[in-house]
Motif scaffolding. Structure first.
Motif, short mmCIF file in Angstrom:
data_model
loop_
_atom_site.label_atom_id
_atom_site.label_comp_id
_atom_site.label_asym_id
_atom_site.label_seq_id
_atom_site.Cartn_x
_atom_site.Cartn_y
_atom_site.Cartn_z
N HIS A 175 1.83 -24.69 5.59
CA HIS A 175 0.90 -24.07 6.53
C HIS A 175 0.99 -24.67 7.92
O HIS A 175 1.00 -23.94 8.92
CB HIS A 175 -0.53 -24.17 5.98
N ARG A 212 -8.15 -19.28 1.54
CA ARG A 212 -7.54 -20.20 0.57
C ARG A 212 -8.51 -20.53 -0.56
O ARG A 212 -9.72 -20.38 -0.42
CB ARG A 212 -7.08 -21.48 1.26
N THR A 213 -7.88 -20.93 -1.60
CA THR A 213 -8.66 -21.35 -2.77
C THR A 213 -9.15 -22.78 -2.52
O THR A 213 -8.83 -23.39 -1.51
CB THR A 213 -7.79 -21.32 -4.04
N ASN A 214 -9.92 -23.31 -3.48
CA ASN A 214 -10.38 -24.70 -3.34
C ASN A 214 -9.22 -25.68 -3.44
O ASN A 214 -9.33 -26.83 -3.05
CB ASN A 214 -11.44 -25.02 -4.40
N GLY A 215 -8.10 -25.20 -3.99
CA GLY A 215 -6.91 -26.04 -4.00
C GLY A 215 -6.20 -25.90 -2.67
O GLY A 215 -6.83 -25.75 -1.62
N SER A 216 -4.91 -25.98 -2.68
CA SER A 216 -4.17 -25.90 -1.42
C SER A 216 -3.45 -24.57 -1.25
O SER A 216 -2.61 -24.42 -0.37
CB SER A 216 -3.14 -27.05 -1.37
N ASP A 265 -6.34 -15.47 12.04
CA ASP A 265 -6.00 -16.48 11.04
C ASP A 265 -7.05 -16.61 9.94
O ASP A 265 -6.84 -17.28 8.93
CB ASP A 265 -5.75 -17.84 11.68
N THR A 277 -5.05 -15.00 7.11
CA THR A 277 -3.92 -15.78 6.56
C THR A 277 -4.37 -17.13 6.01
O THR A 277 -3.73 -17.67 5.11
CB THR A 277 -2.84 -16.01 7.64
N GLU A 278 -5.46 -17.67 6.55
CA GLU A 278 -5.91 -18.98 6.08
C GLU A 278 -6.95 -18.89 4.97
O GLU A 278 -7.58 -19.89 4.61
CB GLU A 278 -6.45 -19.79 7.26
N GLU A 302 -5.71 -31.44 3.16
CA GLU A 302 -6.30 -30.32 3.87
C GLU A 302 -7.10 -30.87 5.05
O GLU A 302 -8.18 -31.44 4.86
CB GLU A 302 -7.20 -29.55 2.91
N THR A 330 -1.43 -30.10 3.82
CA THR A 330 -1.29 -28.77 3.22
C THR A 330 -1.95 -27.69 4.07
O THR A 330 -1.70 -26.50 3.89
CB THR A 330 -1.92 -28.74 1.82
N PHE A 331 -2.82 -28.11 5.01
CA PHE A 331 -3.54 -27.15 5.83
C PHE A 331 -4.03 -27.85 7.09
O PHE A 331 -4.46 -29.01 7.03
CB PHE A 331 -4.75 -26.58 5.07
N PHE A 338 3.92 -23.17 9.67
CA PHE A 338 3.66 -21.79 10.02
C PHE A 338 2.78 -21.67 11.26
O PHE A 338 3.08 -20.93 12.20
CB PHE A 338 2.98 -21.10 8.81
N ILE A 350 -2.78 -21.00 -0.02
CA ILE A 350 -3.17 -20.24 1.17
C ILE A 350 -2.64 -18.81 1.05
O ILE A 350 -1.52 -18.58 0.61
CB ILE A 350 -2.61 -20.93 2.45
#
Lengths: 760, 112
Positions: free
Chosen positions: B87, A701-705, A695, A698-699, B23, B54-55, B90, A707
């Protein structure tokens, strides 16, 4: 009126009793028949008594000579007795019808009249002498107001006009503003014949005006007429004094009424309010009437009554004229008002206490401020004591310095750390100490935490060596904060320090331990994670593993590739929640559990079912989430069998470019004992590549949301032209890193495998 | 700067709902786990609402697994609300957790 008739030869024919009485004869005893005989008993003098008349000058003699005597006034003095009269003689010789010549003489006794007149003259003389001796302007006036007399004081004034008849016109001597009032008063007095009195300004010879009191009395004369006797008294000083007094009273009243502070007057004899101003009424809530009805002590706090006893007695004894006290007055609503009271004694004309003027200033705010200040001071002292107590109880050293760097306080722990004997004085300044870094290098004094705090910095755990004045070296960690006054100015610094010799030693040992652990981790790393470049026959293998943190090389991600038998290769990839040695142990357990079962029965579904059973029943540790994908590739025919325990679902990148997601659902390990993992299969062609990952990929990610997700993996595989497992693994990991800005947030592992024929 | 509150708990008479927002990384695990522990201890029906998340970190997932298993063992099922395509959905589907919990996917706002 006396009548005397005599003959020409002095024989008395007739004299009436009045004539005889006037001449001092007591009739009928005194039988006088001859004028000559009568003339022997008295003398005739001029009225002033200065000249004795000869007989020829006598009235009868003169009439005998033919003279007519009219109102001849003479003084008669009897020779034989005390008798003196003023007599008026009138007469003449008359010839009768028979031809006889007779003397007719009429006489009047003017003695009393002349005495009265003399007395009057004497009185007038005395009046004038008196008038001249008086310091006032003295005047007399006729009934019509014409001034007919004034004394010599008139010379002191300017403006009096002397009329031709000698009388005085006075209007021009008056101040123009006082003329009308004077005329009205004078006319009123004349018409009513009452006392005239008016205050007026009179012009003096030097041109100045001075206040005078003009008064006049109407006096009826013996002839029935009215005469006015008047005076003008200089009252200028009195008037000015009165005006000053009036002005003073006005000022006092204005101050009294308009003062911003409370004022009142209190009778000295009974301590009752005489009057109060509005400010005082508002201050204490009473009306003026309520003040007057309330004795002073009743609005005084009981504890404050004695405050005024001594000064009151001193006032009564003429030893004190004023005093001030701070006391509490009772407000009408029941609470007390702090006030500063100033009492000033006013004495009467005899010098005895009359009343007091009270000036009362509300000092409640000041008292509250003082109280707050006292509380603040007490609080500060309490806090200081607490702070001192706290400092003294601290295991750390505490030192307070002022802005010049002088030590103002050092607690017991500080003395102990700095090895200052109990009976030794505390070094006075920071400059008494030298510094050195932990590495033994010289350190400038201004880099010390205390000095930097004096510059406004807050310092945490600055480690260095302090060299005491007597040469001792002490390893300390110092934290310092500036002490500021209310304006923010730095007025000192507080420094907390501790001896870190043991801590440094401990850290050194810890560092050694960490170094050892790092070494163990590296050993484990090698043991748990196979080298990426090892070679499996007929298998194209690409492996990438990257820790998110360089210092924690052993993460929760793991993989394993091993040959179960000829042509059968096992591929395992998984993830254990957590990091470090604990995770490594868990990884080791999972990895070797799966590896062990795989050698017993290589069917992936069976392997994971048995592994889950073993891990679920391990109650020695709390549940740790473990995911795993396990596959067996038969390289001889390209058959891939696999099962999944909740791990990221792998993709197959077909040689012709399509990307397929494996059908690989299954529960994570450890949740449900007895769970049966479903086994799936797929057929791999040459150059097909199975892409597995954790993961961390897949995880990404940017500083935003956003992924990277499995969509990111799928997209990458769909676009890459590479079929080399190593290249795919490397590029996929790079794509995930690029997506997250060049650095992954979690550990990531990628294992790519496929068939490899000779010549590929 | 004060971190916005990302974990909340809402109680009704028969339900305790743990709400996770944004997050949810490792930083929020203690808040989340405490909230979920309290919710489970209330003996009410427990819902984890991740529609605003969101995460979710694997530590959050582990907390859900731990408490989901507790609820499952007492004869009930933890209900988890997720936004479709998110996410959290998922991750929860990947670990196969729908065997012991009810995962309810909700279409995002504005979607058909």
């Amino acid at each position: 009126m006396g009548i005397i008739i005599a003959t020409e030869d002095d024989q008395l024919i007739y004299w009436n009793p009045a004539a005889r009485e006037i001449h001092g004869f007591k009739m009928p005893e005194d039988s006088i028949v001859s004028l000559k005989e009568a003339q022997l008993s008295y003398e005739l003098w001029t009225p002033d008594g200065c000249h004795l008349l000869e007989l020829d000058e006598w009235p009868l003699k003169r009439m005998k000579r033919g003279e007519t005597v009219r109102d001849l006034e003479l003084r008669l003095r009897r020779l034989d007795q005390d008798w003196e009269r003023i007599i008026s003689y009138s007469g003449s010789m008359v010839e009768t019808a028979s031809g006889e010549r007779l003397i007719f003489l009429s006489i009047y006794d003017l003695t009393e009249q002349r005495k009265a007149e003399a007395a009057l003259r004497e009185s007038e003389e005395r009046f004038r002498n008196l008038a001249e001796s008086l310091p006032h302007l003295v005047w007399t006036a006729n009934a019509d107001g014409t001034v007919d007399y004034y004394n010599s004081r008139v010379a002191q004034y300017s403006g009096f006009e002397r009329k031709p008849d000698g009388t005085l016109a006075w209007q021009l001597v008056l101040h123009p503003d006082d003329v009308e009032a004077t005329i009205i008063a004078w006319q009123s007095a004349m018409s009513n014949k009452q006392i005239y009195e008016v205050e007026q300004r009179v012009r003096m010879i030097d041109g100045s005006y001075r206040w005078h009191l003009s008064r006049a009395y109407p006096v009826r004369q013996h002839d029935g007429t009215i005469k006015w006797f008047g005076t003008a008294t200089d009252i200028h000083e009195v008037k000015e004094t009165q005006e000053q007094l009036h002005e003073s009273e006005e000022k006092f009243r204005a101050v009294f009424e308009q003062a911003a502070i409370g004022m009142g007057r209190i009778s000295f004899k009974d301590a009752k309010w005489i009057d109060v101003n509005e400010v005082l009424c508002k201050m204490l809530g009473y009306s003026v009437e309520e003040f007057r009805a309330t004795p002073w002590p009743e609005i005084t706090h009981p504890d404050d009554i004695d405050l005024e006893l001594i000064p009151f007695r001193q006032m009564a004894a003429n030893k004190l004229n004023s005093y001030s006290v701070e006391k509490r007055f009772l407000h009408k609503e029941g609470y007390y008002v702090w006030a500063r009271l100033t009492l000033s004694l006013v004495r009467d004309a005899q010098g005895q206490p009359d009343y007091e003027i009270a000036i009362i200033e509300d000092i409640s705010d000041r008292k509250r401020a003082e109280e707050a200040l006292n509380q603040a001071r007490e609080e500060a002292e309490r806090r200081s004591a607490e702070l001192t107590s706290y400092f003294e109880s601290m295991a750390e050293g505490a030192v307070l310095i002022d802005a010049s760097g002088k030590l103002t306080y050092l607690n017991a722990a500080g003395r102990e750390i700095l090895k200052i004997p109990d009976n030794a004085p505390t070094p006075g300044s920071l400059s008494d100490y030298n510094l050195r870094t932990l590495q033994g290098e010289s350190m400038e004094r201004h880099r010390a935490a205390s000095y930097r705090a004096l510059q406004g910095e807050t310092i945490r755990d600055l480690k260095h060596i302090v060299i005491t004045p007597d040469g001792k070296e002490i390893m300390v960690s110092a934290s310092a904060s500036p002490v500021r006054d209310s304006s923010g100015k730095v007025i000192g610094a507080t420094t907390i320090f501790r001896d870190i010799k043991e801590a440094v030693e401990f850290e050194r040992q810890q560092a050694k331990l960490l170094e050892k652990e790092q070494h163990i981790s590296e050993v484990l790393q090698k043991a748990l994670i196979p080298e990426a470049d090892y070679h499996i026959p007929c298998c194209d293998l690409g492996i990438r593993y990257e820790s998110a943190y360089a210092e924690a090389r052993v993460g929760g991600d793991f993989y394993d590739i091993f040959e179960i038998s000829e042509n059968k290769i096992a591929i395992l990839i998984g993830d254990v929640a957590g990091k470090g040695l604990e995770a490594s142990i868990q990884v080791a357990a999972v990895r070797h559990t799966i590896r062990s079962y795989a050698f017993l029965d290589p069917r992936p579904g069976r392997v994971l079912t048995l592994a889950n059973e073993a891990l679920s029943r391990d109650s020695s540790t709390e549940i740790t989430m473990v995911t795993a994908f396990f596959a067996v590739l038969d390289t001889s025919i390209g058959a891939l069998t696999y099962a999944n325990a909740g791990h990221e679902i792998p993709f197959i990148r077909r040689f012709y470019g399509e990307v397929e997601e494996l059908n690989a659902e299954g529960l994570v390990f450890g949740v449900m004992p007895g769970y049966q993992y479903k086994e799936q299969s797929a057929l791999l062609h040459d150059k097909d590549r199975v892409v597995t990952f954790t993961d961390g990929v897949t995880e990404a990610r940017t500083n935003g949301s956003n992924i990277f997700g499995k969509e990111g993996v799928s997209s990458f595989l769909a676009t890459t032209q590479n079929i080399n497992a190593e290249e795919i693994a490397k590029d996929l990991l790079q794509a995930a890193k690029d997506f997250s800005g060049g650095k992954l947030k979690d550990d990531a592992a990628v294992v790519v495998f496929g068939l490899q024929r000779d010549g590929d | 700067m004060v971190e916005p509150e990302k974990v909340k708990v809402a109680y009704t008479d028969d339900r305790a709902t743990v709400i996770g927002l944004g997050e949810l990384d490792l930083y929020y695990i203690s808040q989340f786990d405490k909230a979920l522990t309290d919710a489970v201890s209330s003996n009410k029906s427990v819902v984890v609402d991740l529609t605003g998340a969101t995460f979710i970190d694997s530590a959050i997932l582990q907390s859900i697994i731990k408490h989901g298993k507790t609820i499952f063992n007492r004869g009930d099922r933890l209900k988890i609300l997720v936004t479709s395509g998110s996410h959290p959905e998922f991750v929860l589907e990947t670990v196969g957790f729908n065997i012991i919990v009810d995962i309810v996917s909700i279409e995002p706002d504005g979607s058909d």
